[in-house]
Scaffold this motif. Sequence first.
Motif, PDB file in Angstrom:
ATOM      1  N   CYS A 154       0.807  -1.133  -0.201  1.00 62.30           N
ATOM      2  CA  CYS A 154       0.059   0.072  -0.128  1.00 62.30           C
ATOM      3  C   CYS A 154       0.785   1.270  -0.069  1.00 62.30           C
ATOM      4  CB  CYS A 154      -0.864  -0.009   1.163  1.00 62.30           C
ATOM      5  SG  CYS A 154      -0.002   0.298   2.790  1.00 62.30           S
ATOM      6  N   GLY A 221      -3.545  -3.816   5.476  1.00 56.82           N
ATOM      7  CA  GLY A 221      -4.774  -3.318   5.918  1.00 56.82           C
ATOM      8  C   GLY A 221      -5.840  -2.676   4.709  1.00 56.82           C
ATOM      9  N   GLU A 222      -4.840  -2.533   3.705  1.00 55.16           N
ATOM     10  CA  GLU A 222      -5.527  -1.750   2.759  1.00 55.16           C
ATOM     11  C   GLU A 222      -6.246  -2.759   1.569  1.00 55.16           C
ATOM     12  OE1 GLU A 222      -5.525   1.357   4.670  1.00 55.16           O
ATOM     13  OE2 GLU A 222      -3.310   0.565   4.128  1.00 55.16           O
ATOM     14  N   THR A 262      -4.912  -4.385  10.921  1.00 54.93           N
ATOM     15  CA  THR A 262      -3.630  -4.795  10.779  1.00 54.93           C
ATOM     16  C   THR A 262      -2.606  -4.145  11.842  1.00 54.93           C
ATOM     17  OG1 THR A 262      -3.169  -3.144   8.994  1.00 54.93           O
ATOM     18  CG2 THR A 262      -3.199  -5.659   8.394  1.00 54.93           C
ATOM     19  N   TRP A 264       0.859  -2.933  12.014  1.00 54.49           N
ATOM     20  CA  TRP A 264       1.924  -2.740  11.036  1.00 54.49           C
ATOM     21  C   TRP A 264       3.139  -1.954  11.592  1.00 54.49           C
ATOM     22  CZ3 TRP A 264       2.512   2.205   9.149  1.00 54.49           C
ATOM     23  CH2 TRP A 264       1.149   3.155   9.259  1.00 54.49           C
ATOM     24  N   ASP A 404       0.365  10.214  12.953  1.00 52.98           N
ATOM     25  CA  ASP A 404       0.164   8.832  12.152  1.00 52.98           C
ATOM     26  C   ASP A 404       1.049   7.705  12.798  1.00 52.98           C
ATOM     27  OD1 ASP A 404       0.211   6.860   9.865  1.00 52.98           O
ATOM     28  OD2 ASP A 404      -0.600   8.610   8.904  1.00 52.98           O
ATOM     29  N   TRP A 405       1.909   7.106  12.030  1.00 52.34           N
ATOM     30  CA  TRP A 405       2.898   6.164  12.639  1.00 52.34           C
ATOM     31  C   TRP A 405       4.265   6.552  13.270  1.00 52.34           C
ATOM     32  CZ3 TRP A 405       8.039   5.313  10.841  1.00 52.34           C
ATOM     33  CH2 TRP A 405       8.399   5.892   9.640  1.00 52.34           C
ATOM     34  N   SER A 555      10.005   8.749   2.806  1.00 50.57           N
ATOM     35  CA  SER A 555       8.934   7.554   2.530  1.00 50.57           C
ATOM     36  C   SER A 555       8.685   7.871   1.152  1.00 50.57           C
ATOM     37  CB  SER A 555       7.979   7.769   3.630  1.00 50.57           C
ATOM     38  OG  SER A 555       6.723   7.584   3.178  1.00 50.57           O
ATOM     39  N   TRP A 557       5.952   6.543   0.013  1.00 55.15           N
ATOM     40  CA  TRP A 557       4.576   6.436  -0.034  1.00 55.15           C
ATOM     41  C   TRP A 557       4.235   8.104   0.077  1.00 55.15           C
ATOM     42  CZ3 TRP A 557       1.178   8.775   3.797  1.00 55.15           C
ATOM     43  CH2 TRP A 557      -0.001   8.579   3.409  1.00 55.15           C
TER      44      TRP A 557
HETATM   45  O1  PQQ Z   1      -3.030  -1.015   6.832  1.00 55.26           O
HETATM   46  C1  PQQ Z   1      -1.678  -1.063   6.886  1.00 55.26           C
HETATM   47  O2  PQQ Z   1      -1.319  -2.683   6.759  1.00 55.26           O
HETATM   48  C2  PQQ Z   1      -0.832  -0.227   6.609  1.00 55.26           C
HETATM   49  C3  PQQ Z   1       0.647  -0.471   6.469  1.00 55.26           C
HETATM   50  C4  PQQ Z   1       1.650   0.410   6.236  1.00 55.26           C
HETATM   51  C5  PQQ Z   1       2.989   0.185   6.279  1.00 55.26           C
HETATM   52  O3  PQQ Z   1       3.319  -1.051   6.597  1.00 55.26           O
HETATM   53  O4  PQQ Z   1       3.971   1.063   5.989  1.00 55.26           O
HETATM   54  C6  PQQ Z   1       1.154   1.833   6.111  1.00 55.26           C
HETATM   55  C7  PQQ Z   1      -0.394   1.978   6.227  1.00 55.26           C
HETATM   56  N1  PQQ Z   1      -1.343   1.043   6.417  1.00 55.26           N
HETATM   57  C8  PQQ Z   1      -0.922   3.177   6.215  1.00 55.26           C
HETATM   58  O5  PQQ Z   1      -2.014   3.421   6.193  1.00 55.26           O
HETATM   59  C9  PQQ Z   1      -0.199   4.253   6.006  1.00 55.26           C
HETATM   60  O6  PQQ Z   1      -0.835   5.285   5.891  1.00 55.26           O
HETATM   61  C10 PQQ Z   1       1.416   4.284   5.718  1.00 55.26           C
HETATM   62  C11 PQQ Z   1       2.126   5.007   5.713  1.00 55.26           C
HETATM   63  C12 PQQ Z   1       3.401   4.604   5.776  1.00 55.26           C
HETATM   64  C13 PQQ Z   1       4.740   4.897   5.511  1.00 55.26           C
HETATM   65  O7  PQQ Z   1       5.543   4.177   5.801  1.00 55.26           O
HETATM   66  O8  PQQ Z   1       4.959   6.063   5.084  1.00 55.26           O
HETATM   67  N2  PQQ Z   1       2.927   2.974   5.911  1.00 55.26           N
HETATM   68  C14 PQQ Z   1       1.746   2.894   5.887  1.00 55.26           C
END
Ligand code: PQQ
Length: 574
Positions: A154, A221-222, A262, A264, A404-405, A555, A557
């Motif tokens: 994702c 999760g997506e 999830t 994660w 966020d994370w 990142s 993403w």
């Molecule tokens: O639902 C999931 O399993 C999952 C995993 C991850 C990931 O593993 O990096 C992200 C997300 N969701 C997510 O929603 C998200 O916005 C996100 C941003 C990032 C990142 O590394 O910048 N990972 C993730």
Amino acid sequence: MASIHEHDKAVQAAQNIEMVEVEDGYTLTNLPDESITQQFDIDQIPEKDVTQEMREASAKEDPTSWLMYGGGYQQQRHTTADVITPENVEDLELEYLVQSGVASSMEGVPIVVPGDPPVMYQTNGPNHAKAINARTGETLWSYTCANPQGLLLCCDANNRGFAVHGDKVYMTTLDSGVVALNRYTGEEEWYTSTGDHEIGYSATWAPIVHEGKVITGSAGGEYGVSGFVAALNPDDGSEIWRTNTTPAEEWAGDSHEHGAGTVWMTPTLDPESGMIHAPVGNPGPDFDGTVRPGPNRYTIGTLTLSADDGSVQWHYGESPHDVWDYDSSAPKIRVNDMEMGDGTRDVVISPGKTAWVYTMDAGNGRLLERSQETTQHINMWKMVPHADEDRRVAFVPGAHGGNDWQPPSYNPETGLVYMNQNNAPHEIFWQEAQYEAGQTYWGGGLNDWPDVDAPDNWNGNLSAIVAVDPVSGERVWRDWISSDQTSDYLWGGSITTATGLTFTGTQNGNIVAYDGENGDRLWQFQLGAPICSSLSSWYDPGEGKQYVAVQVGGSGWLHGGRRGSTVAVFGLSE
Ligand SMILES: O=C(O)c1cc(C(=O)O)c2c(n1)C(=O)C(=O)c1cc(C(=O)O)[nH]c1-2
């Protein structure tokens, strides 16, 4: 400065991997079908097996180590090393840069095993790792993991780091696996698959090892997978227990089967009680709540399990029946004996995407305090997408939080939690969700900044570094990061020191040191690329120096491409 070895085959294999954007995600091509280890100067690695006791002392009783993603099991990201102080932090100097040689997402935390010399173990996407002399930056071995083609990702080819135990280091792999490497040689010892990558399971977080178990879990999760936490045998990778995060009895009909939830990001563990506090992500589908009536437990919140057998102890939900993508993915912080009211309590602290910090009783999950808002709250909860398809409302915090994370930190000296927070609007649109294996299962989507009209009273600052008192809930200080200082959200974590400092990184490439008491910026150093990782710090008695390490590079993403390849290490002598 350390350089890349010219004939590093593991680097060459990882360099060939290409990330390709596909609808609603990414995939990788040219993945190596055999894992590659290349050894350089492995004789430099001192032979001393890492024990449970060493991990329990990591970063706290023992300032010479940083043996886990979160510093210690409790993920306070706090070092007792005290060479760097508010008075001398301006003398902190860049010691060396390690070039991973692989342009990738750089979201990992380098761990450091003490010794003469101390050895750093570092990972980055896609499935690449190195052992490094932590004094000189020399690469001692490098490794790239074999992977099947056509992975479903994702949010980029992320990897957040190693766990260490005995003579092994453990990392997750993008095909939802865990691999154990001999840490003296870099050779693969075992590999275990924990989920079906063809339907969207992948793994990105740094595992933890505790009392004979490697704790892991999966992303995805997506893609409508069903989340879990699992414990593997550190010697051979066999599964000891597995706990599902979307139990059938908590969900309507068969909606749990694609209910996501999830885990994660790395869970927090309290070695004394043997409790695991896992951060749980969004329900699936993300935005179409009509197919999953009810609170959708255990998504979006803290799920506490027994490390012995994985049995569920309690859950605290931060956004029941969520349709805003408010995952609770940030690592939780465990603090024991916190002075609260007229006694002491063991607590779990969770900074939410909701821009509140939740302080919970560690024994039963009861909410003890919810903080003042860390950023703005505008139109929050008002937007119920499926109630009215045409109704479009911009709301803050958007789906990037709040928190966020980005891993938060805690300083027992100041009693404060430090967090990198976002403050950007989002708008949701709704579509009827149809599950199809191996496809994204969103049930709608998000209009990201800057497509959406900002709400009137939004202050225009995309992010802030914030300190909160988890006992009173008071927001003690907040440094707004305006859009002229950084072009994007804050996406990295922070660490704290015994001398009251807070270190973090920003999207415009600064590593920054704050006075943790009052939020004064005391020092910063421009690294030339975004910082989307957390940091580590340790004291090297052989050199009489305290070090701070950070991985540099965006990142994928967040930036729509892979950007980084550098580990920057700073040092200051006593
Ligand atoms: O639902 C999931 O399993 C999952 C995993 C991850 C990931 O593993 O990096 C992200 C997300 N969701 C997510 O929603 C998200 O916005 C996100 C941003 C990032 C990142 O590394 O910048 N990972 C993730």
